[in-house]
Enzyme design. Structure first.
Site, PDB file in Angstrom:
ATOM      1  CB  SER A 190      -0.964  -0.003   1.194  1.00 54.63           C
ATOM      2  OG  SER A 190      -2.060  -0.847   0.930  1.00 54.63           O
ATOM      3  CE  LYS A 239      -4.660   1.835  -0.758  1.00 48.93           C
ATOM      4  NZ  LYS A 239      -3.952   0.574  -0.454  1.00 48.93           N
ATOM      5  CB  SER A 241      -4.539   1.667   3.585  1.00 50.63           C
ATOM      6  OG  SER A 241      -3.688   1.355   2.511  1.00 50.63           O
TER       7      SER A 241
END
Length: 523
Positions: free
Chosen positions: A80, A83, A140
């Site tokens: 993640s 992101k 997230s």
């Protein structure tokens, strides 16, 4: 530790008045707890540094000096942390006026179907850009990341991934390749700790007006109160973000920004063994290297800002419900040349890309050729002359690996990436329970499920795939085949032991039904 604390407390009480003894007993109890926490953190940090998947770096954000580095240029899965680039692209679109914080973000069926963690918006629904940003920095949210990516990519997450990769290279993140907007498993999506440090500094320097979102502790979404996964924000002095990440293949990742008493660092921990071990290692790095950071400098940007977009591409937006009809089109900026190179020129300009069986359309990305900086500082961009010419770099987007359906019970509290990540962990050492890999593997037909930067990670991928393949892989033999690509050694993850083509093809079909990309071939 508690037993020792009790002994010390009693000994002090025996030579003090009742009042002073009670006070010292309470004081020693508090100190005991504090020492215990420090010792646990120290043990976790030591264990983390010995973790074979571990990579880390600490950079002085004012000078660009690398204060600490371990495996900082080794290819890793970003999870993640992906992101961070999705947010960079979003902030850039906001700054250029292409979108606003209240712009509706439509959710396609593809975005809505992303695995947890997620906001849970249904296909056809919308959120605002600001809600999407908050969903990414706290929860997230994978669905929100995909929805933002599709909007900024003109309805295509694949197109957005190409733009992300181009932007990464423009920022000097030469060994980073993106394949999706959220970081869910894809064997071709890779980065390094150094590249993530560069991105963390770029987010702070390029978008100070939006950077405050990273310190959000919680936000209200409908009837839900969503709290941040970043446990260091609010618990470690000076930490103001940035992002956590986790998949079984990547391990536990964390990028942290710290600003205290005129000093500023960005730290990266990748491949952590657990959330506590990862967080303890970051605390240890902050405590060790923040005092060594400079309180001077920072008069010029370390990471070169891309020049304003020279052209705009207007594309149709995804289908939206009636309540969002006011957003008729999505405007996507063509990726511009950069005004100066921010790359560490001791690294290759093009990082090795793991191979894949299928390739999609090519995209051409313009970038400006600039002179090499005089300093060998890995993150400092010296003043550059004007670009002398513009080249066109062509790269091919690899087919993204489809993610299997998540198993809710296996979704951890921090990131929902785990349940869909079949790129898991394992050892390549022969053991009674795990097949050993060989240099070439068994002869005959084989099924390849992906490519990894290490033999261990290739075997991990195979172990996860075998658990999904059922009877078709019951007698298959996992092995990893090493090969060189762009000066780096990569490993093909394969299953062997199939009697004929039909058996191999059937095994591949079973894997595809489980959401795992593969292909069959004669060895």
């Amino acid at each position: 530790m508690q037993a020792k604390s009790g002994i010390v407390s009693r000994s002090v009480s025996s030579v003090s008045s009742p009042r002073s003894g009670s006070f010292f007993a309470r004081l020693l109890a508090i100190l005991s707890v504090a020492v215990t926490i420090v010792m646990v953190d120290s043990v976790n940090a030591d264990a983390e540094a010995a973790n074979p998947k571990y990579a880390g770096i600490v950079v002085d954000a004012k000078t660009g000096n690398v204060l600490y580095s371990e495996n900082a240029d080794r290819l890793q899965y970003p999870a993640s942390l992906t992101k961070m680039m999705t947010l960079y692209m979003t902030f850039e679109a906001l700054e250029q006026g292409r979108i606003r914080l209240d712009t509706p973000v439509p959710f396609s069926a593809h975005a809505s179907a992303q695995a947890p963690t997620k906001l849970g918006v249904r296909a056809g629904g919308t959120i605002t850009v600001e809600q999407g940003i908050l969903g990414l920095v706290t929860l997230s949210a994978n669905d929100a990341a995909t929805a933002l990516g599709e909007m900024l990519g003109g309805g295509s997450e694949d197109r957005f991934a190409q733009l992300m990769t181009a932007k990464a290279h423009a920022l000097g993140m030469t060994r980073t390749t993106y394949r999706n907007a959220n970081g869910l498993p894809n064997t071709a999506q890779m980065t390094t700790a150094r590249d993530q440090a560069r991105l963390g500094i770029a987010l702070r320097q390029h978008f100070p007006q939006y950077y405050g979102y990273f310190s959000t502790r919680a936000f209200k979404f409908g009837s839900r109160t969503i709290r941040s996964h970043n446990r260091l924000v609010g618990s470690v002095r000076g930490v103001d973000g940035i992002k956590t990440g986790y998949t079984r293949a990547a391990g536990f990742n964390l990028v942290s920004s710290v600003q205290v008493d005129g000093k500023s660092i960005v730290g990266v921990v990748m491949g952590g063994a657990s959330t506590p071990a990862r967080d303890a290692q970051m605390r240890n790095l902050i405590a060790t290297y923040l005092p060594k950071a400079s309180s001077r400098g920072g008069s010029s940007a370390l990471i070169a800002q891309a020049a304003p977009a020279p052209a705009m591409i207007v594309t149709s937006a995804p289908v939206q419900p009636k309540k969002a009809q006011q957003v008729a089109k999505t405007i996507t900026a063509a990726q511009p040349p950069v005004s100066a190179a921010a790359a560490d020129l001791s690294l290759p300009h093009k990082g090795p890309l793991p191979d894949a069986r299928y390739q999609i359309a090519e995209t051409e990305v313009a970038y400006a050729e600039t002179a090499a900086p005089k300093s060998d500082n890995p993150l400092v961009a010296q003043p550059m002359p004007a670009p002398t010419k513009v080249k066109t770099m062509t790269f091919k987007q690899q087919a993204a690996a489809a993610a299997p359906k998540p198993t809710p019970a296996s979704v951890p509290s921090e990131q929902g990436d785990t349940s869909v990540d079949n790129v898991t962990t394992a050892s390549t050492t022969p053991s009674p329970t795990r097949a050993a890999s060989t240099s070439n593997g068994p002869a005959g037909w084989v099924v390849q499920v992906g490519v990894s930067p290490s033999r261990q990670m290739a075997m991990e991928l195979l172990e996860g795939a075998k658990s999904k393949g059922g009877k078709a892989l019951a007698s298959a033999k996992p092995f990893a085949v090493a090969y060189a690509a762009g000066g780096d050694q990569l490993y093909r993850a394969r299953f062997g032991g199939f009697d004929d083509q039909r058996d191999a093809v059937n095994a591949c079909k079973a894997l595809k039904k489980a959401g795992i990309k593969c292909w069959a071939a004669a060895q």
